[in-house]
Write an enzyme that holds these catalytic residues in place. Structure first.
Site, PDB file in Angstrom:
ATOM      1  N   ASP A 251      38.663  35.387  63.315  1.00 33.11           N
ATOM      2  CA  ASP A 251      39.180  34.670  62.155  1.00 33.11           C
ATOM      3  C   ASP A 251      38.569  33.264  62.190  1.00 33.11           C
ATOM      4  OD1 ASP A 251      40.439  33.955  59.863  1.00 33.11           O
ATOM      5  OD2 ASP A 251      42.405  34.697  60.444  1.00 33.11           O
TER       6      ASP A 251
HETATM    7  C1  BGC Z   1      42.137  33.657  57.053  1.00 34.98           C
HETATM    8  C2  BGC Z   1      41.491  35.009  56.892  1.00 34.98           C
HETATM    9  C3  BGC Z   1      40.283  34.916  56.001  1.00 34.98           C
HETATM   10  C4  BGC Z   1      39.339  33.875  56.558  1.00 34.98           C
HETATM   11  C5  BGC Z   1      38.048  33.736  55.791  1.00 34.98           C
HETATM   12  C6  BGC Z   1      41.131  32.563  57.402  1.00 34.98           C
HETATM   13  O1  BGC Z   1      41.691  31.300  57.348  1.00 34.98           O
HETATM   14  O2  BGC Z   1      43.113  33.732  58.062  1.00 34.98           O
HETATM   15  O3  BGC Z   1      42.426  35.920  56.388  1.00 34.98           O
HETATM   16  O4  BGC Z   1      39.680  36.160  55.900  1.00 34.98           O
HETATM   17  O5  BGC Z   1      39.992  32.618  56.574  1.00 34.98           O
HETATM   18  O6  BGC Z   1      38.210  33.201  54.564  1.00 34.98           O
END
Ligand code: BGC
Length: 741
Positions: free
Chosen positions: A282
């Protein structure tokens, strides 16, 4: 009143029939042709080029072109179609090994055509329709150059304070697994290499939804049993459906952060489940291993991440998240990380790029989409049907609903009544608010020209101004009925949007109370990204519709339900508590040694609140009545090799046709570990005309009763089991059978 249930045009049927959703390409069997190509390519790569494949860049800047030429990264976010193709050209034509880039970003509940938020979609209990919507999202996204989405979010959520409950399918692992598979099938289609397919990413692995106190990113401390029984199954379902990737979560899990967790990322995901796809971190979740206190610095975080099994660094070009690019090379050169670990991860990335067909077709084939993207009208039909099916009727006293289309006047009040922006929900970066049908517009489209709409906003979401209360009350006094569209703004749920109080925010509830005093029939239309505490409304207001955030077709779908063109069929997938103090509250809890008893003080309950939810899991009303009778099972005893059939008669005893979602639950009487009071094991969506009856049958196989025993082995045990079939987790008929050795 005419009930219009959307029957799709032949065109739509033809369009979808080219997808054989049942046959998914599985990563469980490596394709020898692809494996050979991967090995050959890998053997030509420098260490720097290999590490480049493990970095996903988020933004385009003046250095991007040079970095691509030098093979400094292998994946990107969404720069838009034109830029995308020009960057791809550099990768394919000017980089040493001509490895195409993969473009990966968040396509959560639609790309341009925005569908209901995932929590809403789950309330449809209609996985086939969810697949169709995800397919449209995949087609739109891939026509814009995306190859990969960071969806579906398959985190089970038992805590409505957690804002990300809106992104998943609610609290149940069985339904959550079915929905996980439904999304993967839609995004990936028959084959990942199809032009209109994008790789799915099941996220956030794992147990992110169990954040303590419902606070986003918070610590998770749960038993391994709960991990295996509740939080892992939807991920396993996504893997078994062929999901191309998995995103490792932010949270600390039982003392080991999820993005540095060898047990979950390697032992379970790779060794047990044989997952061959890509694990992507993440956003800066590798770098945050330092904050968690399991890595002494960023370089050490890179070591922990890659060793645990995280293949790609998602935010690999941001100040905070740039972990693999700067540190992996020296970690390898200093013999701290073996190069074979890098090779393993690169192999997974290349494999997925081959599976996606990127080496053969690196550019967007505009011709394909001209021919295969359904018309906007057809896409809207799916969006509208899914929005119709996502709405849950929570209360309808004295049949206030549906309204007559030739009603003289309607007062339409509330901050969400004529809003476009909030209706697309918290996660729709490519949604276009001006394409959203507001509630005001939807009602106007529906009513007779004689009906007068008295619209007043009344108040805002969160500020304390009551300046418009008077005007709203006057509008109500001049109207036959009032529709109050209230709830949360789109940024009150989603990431980093936990709430400690989950009532209707601001002065909206005061506005409802003032309007209620006028004595006019009040219909509350809720829009929100989580279950709310709405005791006053449940007690006083005659009709309540839970509509979540329904996306582009919001106004049309709400009008369909308000005026009876669609008979509501949605059922809750997350329990509505009476008070925040009850949380976590969910239907599949364990029994205690002292189950609550109103006559016995020393039992498990509260002094100041019932233990029961306001609305239980599986709950939702209809404009008609469904009666359940003649519940039978064909055998009272079965062996482990046997199965039995449970049948029940459902009759539409009302005067309107409608869908019912018939739910099957089981309960094990005793085992060596405490069994949950009930667990969802099946459901069927049926459609009945007034007066019509149907026999619904469920086959119960012993393997459906499997659980993790005291030694954490998955077993089926002999014993007495209850079978419950009903309208929701709290309203059912029950019988039992014995499973013999
Ligand atoms: C979120 C994810 C997301 C990623 C990319 C993160 O802050 O937790 O769910 O896919 O950002 O945008």
């Amino acid at each position: 009143m005419r009930l219009k249930i959307f029957s799709f045009t032949l065109l739509i049927i033809c369009f979808f029939s080219f997808q054989n959703f049942a046959q998914q390409k599985s990563y469980l069997n490596e394709d020898p042709v692809i494996e050979k190509k991967v090995d050959e390519l890998l053997s030509k790569m420098t260490l720097e080029e290999k590490i480049g494949q493990l970095v996903r860049k988020t933004e385009v800047n003046s250095e991007t072109g040079v970095m691509i030429k030098e093979g400094k990264f292998g994946m990107m976010g969404n720069p838009g179609r034109q830029v995308r193709d020009s960057l791809q050209k550099i990768a394919v034509e000017q980089s040493r090994l001509h490895i195409p880039l993969a473009f990966a970003a968040d396509v959560i509940h639609g790309y341009h055509t925005i569908f209901p938020v995932p929590l809403a979609q789950s309330c449809s209990w209609d996985p086939a329709l969810v697949t169709k919507a995800a397919r449209i999202a995949a087609l739109e996204a891939s026509s814009d150059g995306l190859n990969w989405t960071f969806a579906p979010m398959v985190d089970i959520a038992r805590d409505p304070r957690w804002g990300r409950i809106v992104e998943g399918a609610g609290e149940d692992p069985y339904l959550g697994s079915i929905m996980a598979a439904a999304y993967v099938k839609g995004y990936q289609g028959k084959s990942l290499s199809d032009e209109g397919s994008i790789s799915a990413t099941a996220k956030h692995y794992v147990a992110y939804g169990a954040a303590q106190a419902g606070r986003d990113y918070n610590t998770v401390d749960i038993s391994i049993r709960t991990l295996r029984e509740i939080y892992l199954p939807p991920f396993h379902a996504a893997v078994n459906t062929g999901a191309g990737s998995i995103m490792s979560a932010f949270n600390d899990l039982n003392g080991v952060p999820a993005s540095g967790n060898y047990f979950t990322l390697t032992k379970i995901l790779r060794d047990e489940w044989k997952f061959k796809g890509v694990v992507i971190s993440d956003y800066n979740s590798i770098g945050e291993l330092v904050n968690h206190g399991v890595a002494k610095d960023k370089s050490d975080a890179a070591r922990v991440g890659i060793t645990a099994g995280v293949d790609v660094d998602l935010a690999g070009d941001t100040i905070t998240g740039d972990i693999y690019a700067p540190y992996l090379e020296s970690l390898v050169k200093n013999h701290i990380v073996p190069e074979k670990l890098i090779d393993r991860s690169v192999r997974r990335v290349l494999r997925l790029k081959y599976e996606l067909g990127l080496f053969d077709h690196p550019y967007v084939d505009a011709d394909f989409f001209r021919k295969n993207l359904p018309s906007q009208e057809d896409r809207n039909k799916i969006a509208r049907q899914l929005a119709d099916e996502s709405i849950v009727l929570l209360k309808n006293e004295k049949n206030v609903l549906p309204l007559k289309k030739d009603i003289q006047s309607i007062a339409l009040i509330g901050p969400l009544a004529d809003d476009q922006d909030d209706l697309i929900g918290p996660w729709a970066p490519d949604g276009i608010p001006k394409n959203v049908v507001t509630v005001l517009e939807g009602i106007k489209n529906k009513i007779s020209p004689k009906t007068k709409i008295n619209y007043v906003k009344g108040c805002d979401f969160q500020d304390s101004s009551r300046a418009e209360f008077g005007e709203a009350i006057n509008a109500v006094k001049e109207s036959d009925v009032v529709v109050l569209v209230v709830g949360e703004s789109r940024d009150m749920s989603g990431e980093a949007s936990s709430r400690a109080f989950i009532d209707i925010p601001g002065v909206q509830e005061d506005l409802i109370k003032e309007i209620y005093k006028t004595g006019k029939p009040v219909i509350v239309v809720l829009m929100n990204g989580r279950p709310l505490t709405i005791n006053w409304e449940a007690e006083n207001v005659p009709a309540i519709l839970e509509t979540w955030f329904l996306g582009n077709q919001t106004g049309n779908a709400i009008a369909d339900v308000l005026f009876g063109d669609y008979n509501p069929s949605g059922k809750l997938t997350a329990t509505f508590p009476r008070a925040v103090g009850q949380i976590p509250i969910f239907y599949n809890h364990m029994n205690t040694g002292r189950p609550p008893s109103p006559t016995d003080h020393y039992t498990s309950k509260y002094l100041d609140c019932p233990v029961t939810p306001l609305y239980p899991f599986g709950y939702g009303l209809s404009y008609t009545n469904f009666s359940y009778s003649d519940f039978t099972i064909d055998k009272k005893n079965i062996s482990e090799k046997d199965s039995l059939i449970a049948s029940i008669k459902i009759t539409n005893s009302g005067s309107i046709a409608g869908h019912e979602i018939v739910q099957l639950y089981t309960h094990d009487h005793y085992a060596d570990v405490t069994p949950p009071v009930k667990e969802l094991k099946g459901f069927k969506r049926i459609y009945l005309q007034p007066g019509e009856s149907k026999i619904v049958k469920f086959v119960i196989k012993p393997k459906m009763l499997a659980f993790y025993n005291i030694d954490m082995k998955k077993v089926v045990e002999p014993g007495i089991y209850d079978v419950m079939i009903g309208k929701n987790s709290d309203d059912y008929l029950k019988t039992s059978f014995e499973l013999k050795k």
